[in-house]
Scaffold this motif. Sequence first.
Motif, short mmCIF file in Angstrom:
data_model
loop_
_atom_site.label_atom_id
_atom_site.label_comp_id
_atom_site.label_asym_id
_atom_site.label_seq_id
_atom_site.Cartn_x
_atom_site.Cartn_y
_atom_site.Cartn_z
N SER A 35 0.82 -1.21 0.00
CA SER A 35 0.00 0.00 0.00
C SER A 35 0.85 1.25 0.00
CB SER A 35 -0.92 0.00 1.23
OG SER A 35 -1.80 -1.10 1.19
N HIS A 36 1.95 1.21 0.74
CA HIS A 36 2.86 2.36 0.84
C HIS A 36 4.29 1.82 0.81
CE1 HIS A 36 -0.63 4.80 1.78
NE2 HIS A 36 -0.97 3.86 2.63
N PRO A 37 4.80 1.49 -0.39
CA PRO A 37 6.11 0.83 -0.48
C PRO A 37 7.24 1.68 0.08
CG PRO A 37 4.93 0.74 -2.57
CD PRO A 37 4.18 1.69 -1.70
N TYR A 38 8.27 0.98 0.55
CA TYR A 38 9.48 1.62 1.06
C TYR A 38 10.64 1.15 0.20
CZ TYR A 38 13.59 1.95 4.13
OH TYR A 38 14.84 2.20 4.65
N PHE A 39 11.25 2.07 -0.55
CA PHE A 39 12.28 1.70 -1.51
C PHE A 39 13.69 2.15 -1.12
CE2 PHE A 39 9.07 1.65 -5.24
CZ PHE A 39 8.68 0.37 -4.88
N PHE A 40 13.79 3.31 -0.47
CA PHE A 40 15.14 3.85 -0.27
C PHE A 40 15.14 4.83 0.88
CE2 PHE A 40 18.61 6.89 -1.16
CZ PHE A 40 19.68 6.00 -1.27
N ASP A 41 16.22 4.83 1.65
CA ASP A 41 16.43 5.83 2.70
C ASP A 41 17.94 5.98 2.87
OD1 ASP A 41 16.49 7.48 4.89
OD2 ASP A 41 14.84 6.48 5.91
N GLY A 42 18.48 7.00 2.23
CA GLY A 42 19.92 7.20 2.27
C GLY A 42 20.29 8.54 1.67
N PHE A 43 21.56 8.65 1.24
CA PHE A 43 22.05 9.91 0.70
C PHE A 43 22.34 9.78 -0.79
CE2 PHE A 43 22.75 10.61 5.18
CZ PHE A 43 22.46 11.96 5.33
N VAL A 44 22.05 10.87 -1.50
CA VAL A 44 22.32 11.00 -2.92
C VAL A 44 23.24 12.21 -3.09
CG1 VAL A 44 21.31 11.34 -5.21
CG2 VAL A 44 20.07 10.04 -3.49
#
Length: 448
Positions: A35-44
């Motif tokens: 329902s609310h996907p989690y793909f990425f949590d980091g730095f770009v």
Amino acid sequence: MNDGDYAYSYLRESTITAESGRSSVRLATSGGPASHPYFFDGFVERADVVATALLAVARVARTRFYTPPGMLAAVLRAADPVVTSDGHLLRFEGFSACCGVHCRLDLLPDGLDRPPADTGTTNVDFNPPMRDALARVGGADPVHLAVGTDEVRVTTLDTSVVERRVPLPERWVKGFGDVQAATAAMSVRFETSAVALRRFLQALPPTPQRGVLYAVPAAGGLRLASRPSTGAVPISAVERLRVLDPLLRHAQAVHVYAKDSGGEAASAWQIDLAQARITVTVSPAASRGFSGEGGLLEDLADGDATTDADLVSARMAYDPAIDVPALARDTGLAEHRVRRALTHLAAAGRVGFDFETGSYFHRELPYRPETTNARHPRLRDAGALVAGGHVVLAPGEAVVRSGPTTYVVRSTPDGDRCTCAWFGAHGTSRGPCKHALAVRIARQKARP
């Protein structure tokens, strides 16, 4: 909910904040593998580049470059962009409200401080306050990017849901298929510098241009011409390319792709950025969006490819590039049948094409499933003609009765030719007419 509407549900609105002197972009997600996907949590890397590139995708998604005659005002209820994670990179994509411009931003693996956490495709919320905040981001520091929220954080969020309705998401599904068909047939026509492209854009006439013009490599840059020449790229409504201008201060190279065509044709303009690429593809004309060009219809009329598509889909994974020979080995299908099956998947928005790898990539749109025929009226009408017994086959030609009129479809080395007015106006530039499609379907059914 109307058939043409799709509801986006977000746990909260996307935001951008300053944390320890660095920008933090948190994108809310809706639909897809969860329902609310989690793909990425980091730095770009490079906050200024990421912010400008994300704004370019959002700008295209909320802009109407063409208003049909008789429409007094364009209603800009644009669909939200989508993001695809393949476990290696993040792809953000959006269409203009008129579906005549497609924009895709690839955040590359060497620009992410860690691999994405999951694979899939989802919508992301690009609300006005977030766009305003992105416009104020600057500097060369890394930017913290979160696409979705992991389960731990979900438990701390307010339980209210942000929901919006948008019109006709099926236009995007068809558009993704048409863009894939157009770009897979392109080759690089020339490369140029960011300075040359900026001068070219600044020199464009202030008023919208009618008809086909040509971008031509010239000494020191590009020029606009009214006639084709070697290396020229056809482009109608050239002012649509101004969406590229904010990106050029960050550009490292510019690659221009098109088919070898002397008339109306789509073109793609790829800008290489630091650890990212952004590609803007414009339709053959402002009035010809990517939501029904018909470039997929011949393959979609092949009934065997429908079965093949199910088989290929079961074996297809979120790899950085779809390996056609490997799929052929895994499925036992010939490579040309795998490619035709990929066309079926592209018609559902599940396959795109990447110039850099010269291969297809996988996405799964979070829209409600619809039948292929319902999205393609010519294909639907062709099937009805065959089912109604209105197609009579003969060697080298066929007769098709449609309403009170009878049409003749003749086989030629260049493809089927029909006596209908639609074929007389468009030829094969927008895919086959419904009568030629009906003949193709009838011939396949008549095979022993």
